[in-house]
Design an enzyme around this catalytic site. Sequence first.
Site, PDB file in Angstrom:
ATOM      1  N   TYR A 252       0.780  -1.125  -0.076  1.00  0.00           N
ATOM      2  CA  TYR A 252      -0.001  -0.094  -0.362  1.00  0.00           C
ATOM      3  C   TYR A 252       0.896   1.271   0.027  1.00  0.00           C
ATOM      4  O   TYR A 252       1.623   1.547   0.836  1.00  0.00           O
ATOM      5  CB  TYR A 252      -0.798   0.072   1.299  1.00  0.00           C
TER       6      TYR A 252
ATOM      7  N   TRP B  83       1.441   5.142  -2.740  1.00  0.00           N
ATOM      8  CA  TRP B  83       1.316   5.575  -3.778  1.00  0.00           C
ATOM      9  C   TRP B  83       2.308   4.821  -4.989  1.00  0.00           C
ATOM     10  O   TRP B  83       3.286   4.535  -4.645  1.00  0.00           O
ATOM     11  CB  TRP B  83       1.665   7.237  -4.022  1.00  0.00           C
TER      12      TRP B  83
END
Length: 767
Positions: free
Chosen positions: A109, A111
């Site tokens: 998890y 960007w």
Amino acid sequence: MARYTASHWGIYEISCDSAEGPQIRPLKDDPDPSEIGLHQLDPGLLKSRVRQPSVRKSWLEHGPGAAPHLRGREPFVEVSWDRALDLVAAEMDRVRKTHGNEAIFGGSYGWASAGRFHHAQSQIHRFLNVTGGYVRHTESYSLGAAHVIMPLIAGTMADLMAGHTSWDVMAEHTRLFVTFGGVPRKNSQSSPGLAGKHRVHVGLQEMGRAGTRFVNVGPCRDNLDTGTEVEWMAIPPHTDTALMLGLAWQLHAEGLHDRAFLDRYTVGFDRFAAYLTGETDGVAKTPDWAAAICGIRAERIVALAHEMAGTRTMLNIQWSLQRAHHGEQPFWMMVTLAAMLGQIGLPGGGFGVGYGPANTMGSRHRKLPGPSLDQFHNPVDAYIPCARIADMLLNPGAPFTHSGRHLTYPDIHMIYWAGGNPFHHHQDLNRLIRAWQKPASIVVHEPYWTATARFADVVLPATTAMERNDIGYATQEGYFVAMRKVSEPFEGARNDYTIFSGLAERLSLGERFGEGRDEMEWLRHMWEGCREKWATRDVPLPEFDTFWEEGLVDLEFVARSQTMLSRFREDPEAYPLTTPSGKIEITSDRIESYALPGFSPHPVWREPVEWLGSPRAQRYPLHLLSDQPARKLHSQLDPSVHSVRGKIQGREPVYMNTADAQVRGIVAGDIVEVFNARGRCLAAAVPTDDLLPGVARISTGAWYDGRPEDGLEKHGNPNVLTLDIPASPLSQGCAAQTCLVEISGPVTDLPEVTAFVPPKIVAENAR
């Protein structure tokens, strides 16, 4: 030969002619470059790097499941790569054979990487799918509620973000810009994947020069910088929906709503109107009603409704508003209010969801698919919404609902994590630490000794983006970047592809995973696949060797201005939305069919479990906001000199209203304790008049530094305080912004901050 690299914070030119080593400079054409990415080679980062494969002492000596309560406290033993890979492969084989692939949670998890090959999420998903599948997560912490509600009422978040009206169109046409939550410049320093030229601050300034008037609604004044005057409508957190309802009531009462637009382009307005007027619940949502909740005078609400109806108006909402209990409601209500104004699809009018959380929104660049690594098919059906990790670990087999589905939490025996930092993103970290003791084994790929690494059983040192070759690209950011390796891997670090290739070989899956390609062969393969896809869209790209030699492909030649939902407005039958009805859904039959407790089929005002109007505020009278930091992205590069310079006495600042500080005897620079029933942390006080009284703010991103003996977080990580409950039974999204605290101080006997100090490394069998 030109050399470049790319990151979340921009595109950078690399100079190798310095005696001090490679130097990073911003792309010369970037009008508003971010400083964060300039510190990716900061020597200070090296002290926190993972040097060699490391195994938690008890796990190594006694096997999987040994002493899980010692995670985060126990020393590690450095081992060879061969031994580390043998251990991980054996444990994966054991868990799969004993419990099945449904017992493995594949965590990744954060960007998306600027590099499209060395993207940890793609690599781990591909590997775990090759090995028979895994339990996955859906949505995001940033947009958990919006990702579920928006496809039912207006369209997917991906489509809406890609379709945002471009800044040049707003400068020409938007005369009133009303934003719920501002447009924070600090957030727009970055984008998922790479950021191209930074456009948000420039776009706001151009709008200001063109005569756009700005209204900033929310508890913070300092999150909208336009170069011109901005009206601040200071309202408490979680009261935006009430304010919007008051505006909607006024539009409806005076016949200022666009009935023709509502009839042609929306469904369900009349049912919502019955709620708005009080026909269904006996409470009319008048400006006086809204004023009692949000604190804005009723006369100002009436006037703003007139202003919005009388000029070309763009409504904007920040992602933070849906990171809350009942977080779906402000997004749904904002779309409803925009529909009542009838300007959706017109140049400069309508709504945004939102301008500011990333650099991407408002781009003129087309949404085109970039190079991608095939992740194969996951045969395991089980999944969780990403913010429900602790619930999953603490409650195996328990039921939950998500997007209308009735599901159960899987029984997880192994976590394999590569990319991201759950001890940054997740809420109520003390609860997460308890949940983190459940699996028998936790394996992590990490460049740095973050808390996620410290709480693992096996830590495999991963390279950074500076230490590998890749192709940089992000949809609508306007560039391809040949990301040439800038420096050699640190000590024993390996890239994720090499690590997974070694594991795949041990599991007799090497050919399936790697397909016989090395790094550069994969880059060439992925580039040529992208070239073929783009050729079908009449967008030519150079051959790989030319791209790799020149370093940049500027996509300005395919840029174009755009107005969100303009084709839908022109012909809603020919260009329907992807909602169940093909129209904007003010009332949703689909949601009503789910029969979720406490969830209405149209937007409503609901009191959150914690807010300044709740009884809990008697004990914890400050509403804590946990926003994006200005000097890093999430927790990335927190040990860099740029991030450290933003701390006070080594701790993150806590901003609070000047009057709130005075009544507590707190002055600027004091180290204070921020606390509630869930936890407590130390932070540095910064009194300010840019926050509404009763509101405090700590940016996220400080590496978790909890004191084992009493749980005191020493560094200023607000997620020891935030609430770990679902936004609703519909989305199960993150509710981090729903958080009440108290602040006391000053604290004089200060413990040392040790967040960046690696854990103790011992020899095997050492006592």
